[in-house]
Design an enzyme around this catalytic site. Structure first.
Site, PDB file in Angstrom:
ATOM      1  N   PHE A 162       0.864  -1.192   0.000  1.00 47.58           N
ATOM      2  CA  PHE A 162       0.000   0.000   0.000  1.00 47.58           C
ATOM      3  C   PHE A 162       0.891   1.230   0.000  1.00 47.58           C
ATOM      4  O   PHE A 162       1.751   1.389   0.863  1.00 47.58           O
ATOM      5  CB  PHE A 162      -0.902   0.041   1.237  1.00 47.58           C
ATOM      6  CG  PHE A 162      -1.811   1.238   1.255  1.00 47.58           C
ATOM      7  CD1 PHE A 162      -3.115   1.134   0.787  1.00 47.58           C
ATOM      8  CD2 PHE A 162      -1.361   2.475   1.703  1.00 47.58           C
ATOM      9  CE1 PHE A 162      -3.954   2.247   0.770  1.00 47.58           C
ATOM     10  CE2 PHE A 162      -2.195   3.593   1.687  1.00 47.58           C
ATOM     11  CZ  PHE A 162      -3.494   3.468   1.216  1.00 47.58           C
ATOM     12  N   ASP A 218       9.156   2.960   1.537  1.00 41.52           N
ATOM     13  CA  ASP A 218       8.021   3.763   1.980  1.00 41.52           C
ATOM     14  C   ASP A 218       7.872   3.576   3.489  1.00 41.52           C
ATOM     15  O   ASP A 218       7.398   2.540   3.945  1.00 41.52           O
ATOM     16  CB  ASP A 218       6.776   3.300   1.213  1.00 41.52           C
ATOM     17  CG  ASP A 218       5.499   3.992   1.680  1.00 41.52           C
ATOM     18  OD1 ASP A 218       5.507   4.610   2.764  1.00 41.52           O
ATOM     19  OD2 ASP A 218       4.486   3.894   0.967  1.00 41.52           O
ATOM     20  N   LYS A 251       2.483  10.749   8.099  1.00 39.83           N
ATOM     21  CA  LYS A 251       1.787  10.310   9.324  1.00 39.83           C
ATOM     22  C   LYS A 251       2.410  10.896  10.594  1.00 39.83           C
ATOM     23  O   LYS A 251       2.244  12.076  10.856  1.00 39.83           O
ATOM     24  CB  LYS A 251       1.756   8.777   9.378  1.00 39.83           C
ATOM     25  CG  LYS A 251       0.758   8.177   8.356  1.00 39.83           C
ATOM     26  CD  LYS A 251       0.429   6.754   8.720  1.00 39.83           C
ATOM     27  CE  LYS A 251      -0.477   6.070   7.733  1.00 39.83           C
ATOM     28  NZ  LYS A 251      -1.825   5.920   8.222  1.00 39.83           N
ATOM     29  N   THR A 275       2.580  24.291  -5.235  1.00 42.21           N
ATOM     30  CA  THR A 275       2.346  25.566  -4.563  1.00 42.21           C
ATOM     31  C   THR A 275       2.979  25.600  -3.174  1.00 42.21           C
ATOM     32  O   THR A 275       3.718  26.508  -2.834  1.00 42.21           O
ATOM     33  CB  THR A 275       0.834  25.845  -4.421  1.00 42.21           C
ATOM     34  OG1 THR A 275       0.257  25.847  -5.722  1.00 42.21           O
ATOM     35  CG2 THR A 275       0.574  27.201  -3.756  1.00 42.21           C
TER      36      THR A 275
END
Lengths: 516, 516
Positions: free
Chosen positions: B234, B343, B374, B398
């Site tokens: 995931f 990850d 997280k 941005t």
């Protein structure tokens, strides 16, 4: 919903002995050490609003060094050690910046018509935003960021109802906060794909083959559907959003993408009133190609499930589409059973003289989805109810937005309303655009194609090197202005940019172009 | 860098007359109105740390209503009017939640071993985070969100050097903040594609054909390169991240994706010490297929430029890979000229008993890129220097992160260090895992495959309906626990979860399984 700008606003005393409202009175030592730093905020908190924040502004921009100055250069060099800092204009002093003026670390005071890439609706250190962070009622919401898909807060439920729902375009009762513009577009696109597949499925559940194949990135579970986008459009830089972005090669080079339909977006001749027939033909050319692309892709089993479009192509060069273009675009999309997603990330929240830029188009009905971010401080999208997936966890992530950003948005929206900032933007926009048109008449080889809605104005220059030289010269004349597209200059001032500021800007620009 | 938890911490008085430190002393009316709400924060600010925040906790969880209770249900129904709220567990009262205990709007006090999907490192209302929002020095950074690619602040330059650089894995001197886990992975993947293309280009500039073709989503400008990911992995839900996600069909269904290589990730038999030979074979099976996939895709002109992998497959069911698996994975990736992206969005920041979970693998050298989010409150990635693109605007957006989140991260990191929270997590993890193993021996048909690193523990149940029933029963016994994968229960407590909390948890679980 606490009133952050209304009559309950906290009345902090103005005397020299006063302390900032978030300050413990008994801690004299810390108070002493920081009082001088905090003085501007004391003043800001005293003042209530628009006019008051403007009264704290300097009388105009001032230059002390070249920009970036020596202190900026040193800090940029530091940053360059760990990341690519070549896009840095200067290092910002957020303590000293106020209203329409940003201050850099070398003490230069710049009139800001760029506002952090169009993301600050009320300029710097506006009291209504300061109050969000000093109101004790908000502290626990600032400190504890919840996973909104699992444990939303009662405040968040109210924010959806009382902050976001009132600004939803008509008929758009599905509201989904997100984190930024790119992920708003990515998730809105997913909502379209899910909506389209559910229509095809006609109430039937997913098949076992779909459930298995999608985990292996294969059809039918992961179908070969496509999203139409437009030449020159910009919708973000994550891989799905980037597949719809066609503004600059450097944004896309070397990254894999999808074979999705890319349609032309009108390129008008200016002034509009002298080129009506030609521009009408340009609309027709684009619309005909859009029809063709639907036909081609649908025929080739790459169904076009929707189209994503900006009301004004903002990064790509401030290209406008006519009311008729957008009305016909919506008609073609509906005829093809697809969805219209309008990306208002840069145009939304008032700068065009309407809350949503697409209100200028008098569409027969609302678009199907509208994405937002930047001035809203939070990303997200509004959509018609049928775009709300029936099952949970389809549009989902850890944070799904952030209540503290919605507190800020609420303060912004109240200020915009109470102080008639959208009306201000319309009035200021007239002054600005007329001034630009006058300059264009005076310097017809330098300033081309002046155009705009509200203060969301732009003009073109002969080529990119002239444009870049102009940007640098304006910056060194203490005006922070931004480029867009290959040859354009875009105006993205805050909503508190008034006629006075427009005139200061026009004077500065006149000086720069006179000596160009 | 201000010290937010050190000796300069603000000493607010403890008496009943004290007012919160962010509070104007002259505004008696407002003070009166809010004093009772604020009392917990006054107490929190007085206490310095870990032990003190724990001293404010209730003695244990308590249940007043079924969960979700009537007030939660009413608010969930409100939310359901505008969005899909079916994933909502209950409505969180952030004012009353403290330490390891979350409180819902019905007054239920739950021991939280899920912590907002593993995103709160210090639990609720920890004084070190509260101080970030009450320290007057931080106000202007909270109020003015800059576009960091254009106008970074001096504070941000320091945050990169003093907050992020010290936690970079060895040899990773490129630092790129982002907004969330998905966009960190999306941008890290882009950095890999750019790095790979530059290697192929061997110092030559982009060709005109590349510049033109990429704007039309065509090769060679938009090349057909691929990223390897793993079955059960995931990495997020935006379209690029979703192409690498294979944990649950419902996350992916109906969304278009890429034909990218998907490799098997080990599925071990437990207990590990009794299944060494079989698990070694499982490693070999996976590694052989990884080699094959590189060969297949490279041969078919879909070059594999990198692989993205979690140290523990966290959403997909807490599947662990051995040290040998990861060492060989790195070797195969290097041999094929690709990049290894680890990850650590869910695993990073201490919960596995090391700061980065991949430290458990003793890799011969650092991975090429590591993403985080997280518990860090901000997204981002660390990478080796060669992954920093030479041109600006290639990895750009941005906001590019947010200084106010880095203020919070700095406070978190200081607290983790000062209070030895990673050591605490190792010790608590031992108690928790041994307790789970004892329960597994007692209830061998109910609790299967207990496993974990630090407090990052998990076990399986017979099937998903048993697992879901267990989750509900635990919640109604006032323990907030989360599922993962099809049949697993995952533990994601905060780093302030101590042996005492582990024992409270184990007692509650014993009660629930006894009567299951």
């Amino acid at each position: 919903m606490p009133s952050v700008t209304g009559t309950n606003a906290h009345p902090c005393p103005a005397s020299a002995e006063s302390v900032p409202i978030y300050f413990c009175p008994k801690s004299a030592a810390l108070m002493k050490a920081t009082t001088s730093i905090l003085r501007p905020f004391v003043n800001i908190v005293q003042s209530r609003a628009f006019n008051s924040v403007l009264s704290l502004e300097p009388s105009g921009p001032t230059v002390k060094t070249e920009i970036p100055g020596p202190k900026s250069k040193q800090l940029i060099a530091e940053l360059q050690k760990t990341q690519n800092a070549q896009s840095t204009a200067f290092i910002l002093d957020v303590d000293k910046s106020i209203g329409n003026y940003c201050v850099d670390v070398d003490g230069n005071v710049l009139l800001d018509v760029y506002e952090q890439i169009a993301s600050l609706p009320l300029g710097y250190n506006h009291p209504s935003i300061t109050q969000v962070f000093t109101d004790p009622k908000n502290l626990s919401q600032l400190v504890n960021r919840p996973a909104l898909g699992v444990n939303p807060t009662p405040q968040y439920v109210k924010q959806i109802e009382q902050t976001l729902h009132p600004i939803a375009p008509k008929g758009m009762d599905h509201i989904q906060p997100m984190m930024c513009g790119s992920c708003s577009n990515e998730n809105a696109f997913k909502a379209i794909c899910i909506w389209y597949a559910e229509k095809q499925r006609n109430g039937k559940p997913h098949t076992e083959e779909e459930l298995q194949s999608t985990l292996l990135n294969k059809a039918p579970g992961s179908p070969n559907v496509t999203l139409m986008s437009f030449e020159g459009g910009f919708h973000g830089r994550t891989i799905g959003a980037l597949a719809c972005t066609h503004s600059k090669a450097i944004h896309k080079l070397d990254i894999p993408t999808f074979d999705w339909p890319i349609a032309p977006f009108p390129r008008y001749k200016y002034p509009l009133e002298e080129n009506e027939r030609e521009n009408k033909k340009e609309d027709e050319r684009c619309l005909a190609r859009i029809e063709e692309l639907f036909h081609e892709y649908n025929k080739n089993n790459k169904p076009v499930v929707g189209a994503i479009v900006e009301p004004v192509q903002s990064e790509g060069g401030d290209y406008h589409g006519s009311k008729e273009f957008f009305q016909n675009l919506q008609r073609i999309i509906k005829k093809n059973g697809a969805a219209l997603l309008i990306d208002e990330v840069q145009t939304g929240l008032g700068a065009t003289g309407k809350f949503w830029a697409h209100e200028h188009f008098s569409l027969p009905e609302s678009p199907d989805l509208v994405t937002f971010s930047k001035k809203f401080q939070t990303g997200g999208y509004f959509a018609k109810k049928e775009f709300n997936p029936k099952q949970p966890y389809r549009i989902f992530n850890t944070w799904m937005g952030e209540p503290s950003k919605l507190l800020v948005l609420d303060a912004i929206l109240k200020t915009v309303k109470n102080e008639n900032l959208i009306e201000n933007t319309r009035k200021t926009g007239d002054v600005l655009l007329n001034g630009l048109k006058d300059l264009s008449k005076k310097y017809p080889n330098l300033i081309l194609n002046t155009r705009g809605l509200g203060t969301f104005c732009a003009f073109d220059m002969k080529n990119s090197s002239v444009r870049d030289k102009f940007t640098t010269k304006m910056r060194n004349a203490a005006v922070m202005i931004g480029p867009c597209g290959d040859v354009s200059i875009r105006f993205r001032p805050a909503l508190i940019f008034t006629e006075k500021h427009a005139n200061i800007f026009l004077d500065k620009m006149n000086e720069v172009v006179k000596n160009f």
